[in-house]
Design an enzyme around this catalytic site. Structure first.
Site, PDB file in Angstrom:
ATOM      1  N   GLY A  54       0.838  -1.201   0.000  1.00  0.00           N
ATOM      2  CA  GLY A  54       0.000   0.000   0.000  1.00  0.00           C
ATOM      3  C   GLY A  54       0.864   1.237   0.000  1.00  0.00           C
ATOM      4  N   CYS A  81       5.242  -6.130   1.965  1.00  0.00           N
ATOM      5  CA  CYS A  81       5.589  -4.707   1.966  1.00  0.00           C
ATOM      6  C   CYS A  81       4.792  -3.965   3.053  1.00  0.00           C
ATOM      7  CB  CYS A  81       5.368  -4.106   0.576  1.00  0.00           C
ATOM      8  SG  CYS A  81       6.234  -2.537   0.332  1.00  0.00           S
ATOM      9  N   TYR A  82       3.860  -3.079   2.679  1.00  0.00           N
ATOM     10  CA  TYR A  82       3.018  -2.416   3.681  1.00  0.00           C
ATOM     11  C   TYR A  82       2.330  -3.450   4.560  1.00  0.00           C
ATOM     12  CZ  TYR A  82      -0.881   0.348   5.593  1.00  0.00           C
ATOM     13  OH  TYR A  82      -1.800   0.945   6.434  1.00  0.00           O
ATOM     14  N   HIS A 168       8.621  -7.669  -2.675  1.00  0.00           N
ATOM     15  CA  HIS A 168       7.444  -8.107  -3.438  1.00  0.00           C
ATOM     16  C   HIS A 168       7.721  -9.455  -4.112  1.00  0.00           C
ATOM     17  CE1 HIS A 168       4.867  -4.545  -3.106  1.00  0.00           C
ATOM     18  NE2 HIS A 168       5.991  -3.855  -3.069  1.00  0.00           N
ATOM     19  N   GLU A 170       5.574 -11.316  -5.562  1.00  0.00           N
ATOM     20  CA  GLU A 170       4.616 -11.566  -6.643  1.00  0.00           C
ATOM     21  C   GLU A 170       5.101 -11.101  -8.018  1.00  0.00           C
ATOM     22  OE1 GLU A 170       3.335  -7.539  -4.858  1.00  0.00           O
ATOM     23  OE2 GLU A 170       4.383  -9.365  -4.257  1.00  0.00           O
ATOM     24  N   ASP A 226     -12.997 -12.585 -23.803  1.00  0.00           N
ATOM     25  CA  ASP A 226     -13.892 -12.821 -22.665  1.00  0.00           C
ATOM     26  C   ASP A 226     -15.300 -13.206 -23.115  1.00  0.00           C
ATOM     27  OD1 ASP A 226     -11.702 -12.062 -21.181  1.00  0.00           O
ATOM     28  OD2 ASP A 226     -12.390 -10.005 -20.901  1.00  0.00           O
ATOM     29  N   SER A 227     -15.882 -12.418 -24.015  1.00  0.00           N
ATOM     30  CA  SER A 227     -17.245 -12.724 -24.453  1.00  0.00           C
ATOM     31  C   SER A 227     -17.283 -14.012 -25.266  1.00  0.00           C
ATOM     32  CB  SER A 227     -17.836 -11.561 -25.253  1.00  0.00           C
ATOM     33  OG  SER A 227     -17.179 -11.387 -26.483  1.00  0.00           O
ATOM     34  N   LYS A 365      -7.663 -13.233 -16.720  1.00  0.00           N
ATOM     35  CA  LYS A 365      -7.572 -13.366 -18.173  1.00  0.00           C
ATOM     36  C   LYS A 365      -6.833 -14.636 -18.600  1.00  0.00           C
ATOM     37  CE  LYS A 365      -8.334 -10.572 -21.164  1.00  0.00           C
ATOM     38  NZ  LYS A 365      -9.510 -10.358 -22.040  1.00  0.00           N
TER      39      LYS A 365
END
Length: 507
Positions: A54, A81-82, A168, A170, A226-227, A365
């Protein structure tokens, strides 16, 4: 039901990446606001909780905090982190400004006797981004990683299953970050790895059938990933009950409308293609503002879709290809809104439907693409590049005309063909028709034609990007083909700007 890990959001820009990394480790994840109620956490019954980064300092009055009871629930917690500063601060530690702030890839020394770093080398690299640090550890905690300037780069209380990392894990810039997250999930939380898209497909189909029953469903099929995956899933779940309206606004890439129609020719659904190119071009006549173009295209799309829906009075449900990032970015009462999404927020007031069907609402996605291949869509189709909703309308700078649209479609087609032929890897690449004309010479005649810009980028998250250094030989071929084969183009340039400062799209 799969085991769940909660990602509590404190305003960190990487919350989606954290959730995706957890799912890559075959554990289901959900993102919730950082100040979620304890009773709601108990209902979800997660096997672990991860606190995101954050922008604030935990010791400031207006900084976002969680309920301190969270750390006494007996549920394993990993702060990032935060999040790690919040963990330490909440249970009696001290967080202070850093004498020396750390940014970027940083050398760390980790204690591989800790469950978090089990099986890893003691020398590691972590992406740091902090101006505060833990200066006094809470009672019962110990440091399990350090850097030159940060003695508590990672902390643990093994007994209470509370862990924190100042860096981090990730992001790709932390080479062993996913392994650290996996260690937390399996060594600390007791994950069994029961999140599987094949099992999820069956559950999604079951949920759709349970909700829809014998009713008919209407889907606006844009032709996007997506659709399209939503259509493929629904056609399998409720064969013969799905009606897909494909509004072809004429602003798609060359031959793309036909490709969309072909992709669904063998599905058990009712496919309705509305060729509305003339209507959209008329509405866009004289418009040069990118924002106005977007609004007009969106407005006309809704109008056409509503007109078609009125021809199907027996349809009771509306389907949308909403995916998890749409939901996250649109925010809620407790989380900041990054950007609003047209397909998040409920049913359109003007359209009288019994209910809303959003089978992909919990997926990222990359998961949608995998699901699409499972459902029989070709790899080429589901792995297509991102394409803006307004289509080529925002890749034509200035007014959109039929002539300019044809020029861009042909130039873009050549560029994409040559990128594939030369096996140049890029995450997104396309042509832009600028509103700049320049003097040229063809034979003995002076020309005054358009300039086409080519753009190719590499990115892992589309939040940032770098341009792809396309070899000059290949650029030469692309340029030669475009100016010789596309009438109206007199010059070709290549965009070498990253994001930031530029955006990926030009408009």
């Amino acid at each position: 039901m799969s085991q769940t890990v909660l990602i509590l959001d404190f305003g960190g820009q990487y919350k989606e990446l954290i959730a995706r990394r957890v799912r890559e480790c075959k554990v289901y994840s959900e993102i919730k606001p950082g100040d979620i109620a304890i009773d709601e956490i108990r209902k979800i019954n997660p096997i672990g909780i991860i606190l995101t980064g954050g922008p604030n300092s935990v010791y400031l009055e207006d900084s976002l905090h969680c309920d301190k009871e969270l750390f006494s629930l007996g549920i394993p917690v990993l702060g990032i982190c935060y999040g790690t500063q919040l963990l330490a601060f909440s249970v009696g530690g001290t967080v202070s400004p850093c004498p020396v702030s750390e940014y970027g890839k940083t050398k760390m020394r980790v204690d591989n006797t800790s469950a978090l770093y089990s099986g890893m080398e003691t020398e590691q690299i972590g992406l740091m981004s902090h101006t505060d640090q833990i200066t006094v550890l809470p009672e019962g905690f110990r440091s399990i990683a350090s850097t030159e300037y940060c003695p508590n780069a990672s902390i643990e209380n093994k007994k209470r299953k509370l862990y924190g990392v100042q860096f981090h894990p990730e992001v790709e810039s932390t080479p062993n970050g996913t392994e650290i997250i996996r260690n937390f999930l399996y060594n600390v939380c007791g994950a069994v790895g029961d999140y599987d898209l094949k099992n999820l497909e069956a559950k999604l189909i079951e949920d759709v059938r349970k909700k829809v029953k014998d009713e008919h469903v209407l889907l606006a099929l844009s032709g996007g990933v997506d659709s399209s995956v939503c259509a493929a899933l629904l056609s399998k779940a409720i064969p013969g009950q799905l009606h897909c309206v494909f509004v072809d606004h004429g602003l798609m890439r060359k031959n793309e409308g036909d490709e969309v129609e072909k992709a669904f020719s063998n599905k058990n659904l009712h496919f309705i293609r509305v060729n509305a190119k003339d209507r959209f071009l008329m509405a866009l006549k004289g418009i040069t503002s990118p924002e106005q173009k977007r609004k007009i295209i969106g407005r006309e799309f809704v109008k056409v879709f509503e007109e078609e829906s009125k021809k199907l009075p027996h349809v009771k449900f509306l389907a949308q290809g909403t995916i998890y990032p749409d939901v996250i970015e649109s925010g809620n009462s407790k989380a900041a809104t990054i950007k609003s999404h047209h397909n998040v927020g409920g049913l359109p007031e003007s359209m009288k439907f019994k209910g809303l069907v959003e089978p992909l609402r919990s997926l990222f996605k990359d998961e949608v693409r995998i699901l699409g291949r499972q459902l029989g869509l070709t790899k080429e189709y589901v792995d297509r590049q991102p394409f803006p909703g307004p289509g080529l309308g925002v890749r034509i700078i200035g007014e959109i005309t039929e002539e300019k649209l044809e020029i861009l479609q042909n130039a873009d087609y050549i560029f994409r063909y040559e990128m594939k032929k030369h096996r140049i890897k890029a995450d997104q690449f396309f042509a832009v028709l600028t509103d700049t004309r320049s003097v040229g010479v063809v034979g003995d005649f002076r020309t005054y034609d358009y300039t086409v810009a080519l753009r190719a980028v590499k990115t892992s998250d589309f939040m940032t990007c770098e341009y792809v250094p396309v070899p000059h030989k290949a650029l030469g071929v692309m340029s030669s083909r475009i100016v010789n084969e596309v009438c109206g183009v007199g010059r070709v340039v290549y965009d070498i700007t990253g994001k930031p400062p530029a955006t990926i799209e030009w408009e």
